[in-house]
Design an enzyme around this catalytic site. Sequence first.
Site, PDB file in Angstrom:
ATOM      1  N   TYR A 194       4.736  10.855  -9.984  1.00 39.66           N
ATOM      2  CA  TYR A 194       3.616   9.736  -9.505  1.00 39.66           C
ATOM      3  C   TYR A 194       3.333   8.924 -10.374  1.00 39.66           C
ATOM      4  CZ  TYR A 194      -0.257   8.436  -6.572  1.00 39.66           C
ATOM      5  OH  TYR A 194      -1.195   7.734  -5.915  1.00 39.66           O
ATOM      6  N   LYS A 205       3.498   4.959 -10.304  1.00 36.19           N
ATOM      7  CA  LYS A 205       2.319   3.820 -10.279  1.00 36.19           C
ATOM      8  C   LYS A 205       2.241   2.918 -11.561  1.00 36.19           C
ATOM      9  CE  LYS A 205       0.617   4.475  -6.307  1.00 36.19           C
ATOM     10  NZ  LYS A 205       0.900   3.581  -5.240  1.00 36.19           N
ATOM     11  N   ALA A 233       4.195   8.133 -13.301  1.00 33.57           N
ATOM     12  CA  ALA A 233       5.411   7.076 -13.834  1.00 33.57           C
ATOM     13  C   ALA A 233       5.545   6.055 -12.483  1.00 33.57           C
ATOM     14  CB  ALA A 233       6.605   8.023 -14.037  1.00 33.57           C
ATOM     15  N   SER A 239      -2.970   3.221  -9.454  1.00 36.65           N
ATOM     16  CA  SER A 239      -3.969   4.368  -9.247  1.00 36.65           C
ATOM     17  C   SER A 239      -4.014   4.655 -10.747  1.00 36.65           C
ATOM     18  CB  SER A 239      -2.800   5.496  -8.714  1.00 36.65           C
ATOM     19  OG  SER A 239      -3.642   6.782  -8.944  1.00 36.65           O
ATOM     20  N   ASN A 297       0.779  -1.249  -0.017  1.00 36.07           N
ATOM     21  CA  ASN A 297      -0.005   0.069  -0.004  1.00 36.07           C
ATOM     22  C   ASN A 297       0.794   1.272  -0.006  1.00 36.07           C
ATOM     23  OD1 ASN A 297      -2.681   1.742   0.718  1.00 36.07           O
ATOM     24  ND2 ASN A 297      -1.280   2.085   2.303  1.00 36.07           N
TER      25      ASN A 297
HETATM   26  N1  LIG Z   1      -5.740   8.448  -1.612  1.00 34.04           N
HETATM   27  C1  LIG Z   1      -5.995   8.370  -2.776  1.00 34.04           C
HETATM   28  O1  LIG Z   1      -6.844   9.125  -3.455  1.00 34.04           O
HETATM   29  C2  LIG Z   1      -5.301   7.400  -3.576  1.00 34.04           C
HETATM   30  C3  LIG Z   1      -5.824   7.061  -5.050  1.00 34.04           C
HETATM   31  C4  LIG Z   1      -5.143   6.203  -5.717  1.00 34.04           C
HETATM   32  C5  LIG Z   1      -4.121   5.671  -5.034  1.00 34.04           C
HETATM   33  N2  LIG Z   1      -3.823   5.838  -3.751  1.00 34.04           N
HETATM   34  C6  LIG Z   1      -2.549   4.868  -3.345  1.00 34.04           C
HETATM   35  O2  LIG Z   1      -3.080   4.305  -1.913  1.00 34.04           O
HETATM   36  C7  LIG Z   1      -2.013   4.365  -1.408  1.00 34.04           C
HETATM   37  C8  LIG Z   1      -2.327   4.991   0.031  1.00 34.04           C
HETATM   38  O3  LIG Z   1      -2.704   6.211  -0.089  1.00 34.04           O
HETATM   39  P1  LIG Z   1      -3.136   7.115   1.030  1.00 34.04           P
HETATM   40  O4  LIG Z   1      -3.828   8.510   0.797  1.00 34.04           O
HETATM   41  O5  LIG Z   1      -3.936   6.409   2.190  1.00 34.04           O
HETATM   42  O6  LIG Z   1      -1.840   7.446   1.954  1.00 34.04           O
HETATM   43  P2  LIG Z   1      -1.480   8.424   3.032  1.00 34.04           P
HETATM   44  O7  LIG Z   1      -0.565   9.753   2.476  1.00 34.04           O
HETATM   45  O8  LIG Z   1      -2.711   8.926   3.666  1.00 34.04           O
HETATM   46  O9  LIG Z   1      -0.370   7.514   3.811  1.00 34.04           O
HETATM   47  C9  LIG Z   1      -0.534   6.481   4.600  1.00 34.04           C
HETATM   48  C10 LIG Z   1       0.175   6.194   5.603  1.00 34.04           C
HETATM   49  O10 LIG Z   1       1.569   6.083   5.150  1.00 34.04           O
HETATM   50  C11 LIG Z   1       2.443   6.413   5.955  1.00 34.04           C
HETATM   51  N3  LIG Z   1       3.756   6.584   5.411  1.00 34.04           N
HETATM   52  C12 LIG Z   1       4.180   7.397   4.684  1.00 34.04           C
HETATM   53  N4  LIG Z   1       5.763   7.225   4.360  1.00 34.04           N
HETATM   54  C13 LIG Z   1       6.078   6.065   4.995  1.00 34.04           C
HETATM   55  C14 LIG Z   1       7.326   5.451   5.040  1.00 34.04           C
HETATM   56  N5  LIG Z   1       8.445   5.939   4.607  1.00 34.04           N
HETATM   57  N6  LIG Z   1       7.402   4.550   5.791  1.00 34.04           N
HETATM   58  C15 LIG Z   1       6.460   4.043   6.490  1.00 34.04           C
HETATM   59  N7  LIG Z   1       5.083   4.440   6.468  1.00 34.04           N
HETATM   60  C16 LIG Z   1       4.969   5.540   5.822  1.00 34.04           C
HETATM   61  C17 LIG Z   1       2.045   7.630   6.608  1.00 34.04           C
HETATM   62  O11 LIG Z   1       2.441   7.582   7.980  1.00 34.04           O
HETATM   63  C18 LIG Z   1       0.435   7.313   6.755  1.00 34.04           C
HETATM   64  O12 LIG Z   1       0.105   6.688   7.801  1.00 34.04           O
HETATM   65  C19 LIG Z   1      -0.692   4.936  -2.048  1.00 34.04           C
HETATM   66  O13 LIG Z   1      -0.003   4.016  -2.593  1.00 34.04           O
HETATM   67  C20 LIG Z   1      -1.306   5.886  -2.655  1.00 34.04           C
HETATM   68  O14 LIG Z   1      -0.517   6.260  -3.877  1.00 34.04           O
HETATM   69  C21 LIG Z   1      -4.381   6.832  -3.141  1.00 34.04           C
END
Ligand SMILES: NC(=O)c1ccc[n+]([C@@H]2O[C@H](COP(=O)([O-])OP(=O)(O)OC[C@H]3O[C@@H](n4cnc5c(N)ncnc54)[C@H](O)[C@@H]3O)[C@@H](O)[C@H]2O)c1
Length: 257
Positions: free
Chosen positions: A158, A162, A160, A144, A90
């Site tokens: 980002y 994904k 690239a 994504s 994730n």
């Molecule tokens: N939220 C969206 O709209 C969305 C859409 C498409 C894809 N995604 C993907 O889903 C995934 C989760 O997204 P999100 O929005 O929940 O993420 P987020 O930015 O809210 O982060 C979730 C958690 O990641 C932890 N984190 C960040 N860097 C870290 C590191 N170096 N080591 C350990 N933990 C770390 C943070 O402390 C946080 O608790 C990501 O891969 C994101 O690209 C999100």
Amino acid sequence: MRRFEGRAALITAAGSGVGLGVALRLAGEGAAVTVWDRDADALAGAEAAAAERGLEVGTRAFDMTDGGAIARAVETLHAERGRIDVLVNNIGGSLHTPFRFLDQSDEDWERVMAVNVAACVRTTRAVLPHMVAAGYGRIVNMGSKAGRYGSLFAGANYVAAKGAMQALTLQIAQEFGPHGITCNAVCPGAILTPRVRGLLAERQTPETRAGVLQSIPVRRHGEVEDVAAAIAYLASEEAGFVTGASLDVNGGQSMAI
Ligand SMILES: NC(=O)c1ccc[n+]([C@@H]2O[C@H](COP(=O)([O-])OP(=O)(O)OC[C@H]3O[C@@H](n4cnc5c(N)ncnc54)[C@H](O)[C@@H]3O)[C@@H](O)[C@H]2O)c1
């Protein structure tokens, strides 16, 4: 449904946001879930959220940009649980780097590639030998909509990164299918976590946001639970004939723009 009874699942960077939703969903279906995050407070919150639902999640706090720490954490987890059946890669995000390609520095690219690709590669490399030995595994990579169709608010680094995760999914699926291991990607559109709400408010006008909503056939943005449900399917035993897939979880938005 109790599809994960007797299964152990690892979900990375899941102290909050989408990953936490996935953790609660899999734990709710009977999995022994372990959550990693660098933010100890977020992990305490994840434990509390699980407890509120009568569930438990194991946690480990460390920064996943440290490759050695990933390898050690996987070995500890395997020693504790005796198995790792499900890996949800994730960790990721655009890290608030600039939207425009020409405004992005080498450092912006390196940081985004480090969390979205390198951390997932290293975790997968450490977990796969255990799955191969068990003859069973489910890996779900977080892609994504950005990696498939470009992004309206996150930049080229980002997109690239994904895209790389979605391509990696194909190769892991091919190479490890004979070992009973599947690998798929989910590709969410914008999911309204507090962080994404803030980013949309900062990078899109209210008019643009209203227009985007009109371009989504189901006329709503995604919620964490939408992604968790898709991942729970791909991570389940019954999805054993689905591998190498990139599943759009975006309300049909990709059809409309
Ligand atoms: N939220 C969206 O709209 C969305 C859409 C498409 C894809 N995604 C993907 O889903 C995934 C989760 O997204 P999100 O929005 O929940 O993420 P987020 O930015 O809210 O982060 C979730 C958690 O990641 C932890 N984190 C960040 N860097 C870290 C590191 N170096 N080591 C350990 N933990 C770390 C943070 O402390 C946080 O608790 C990501 O891969 C994101 O690209 C999100």
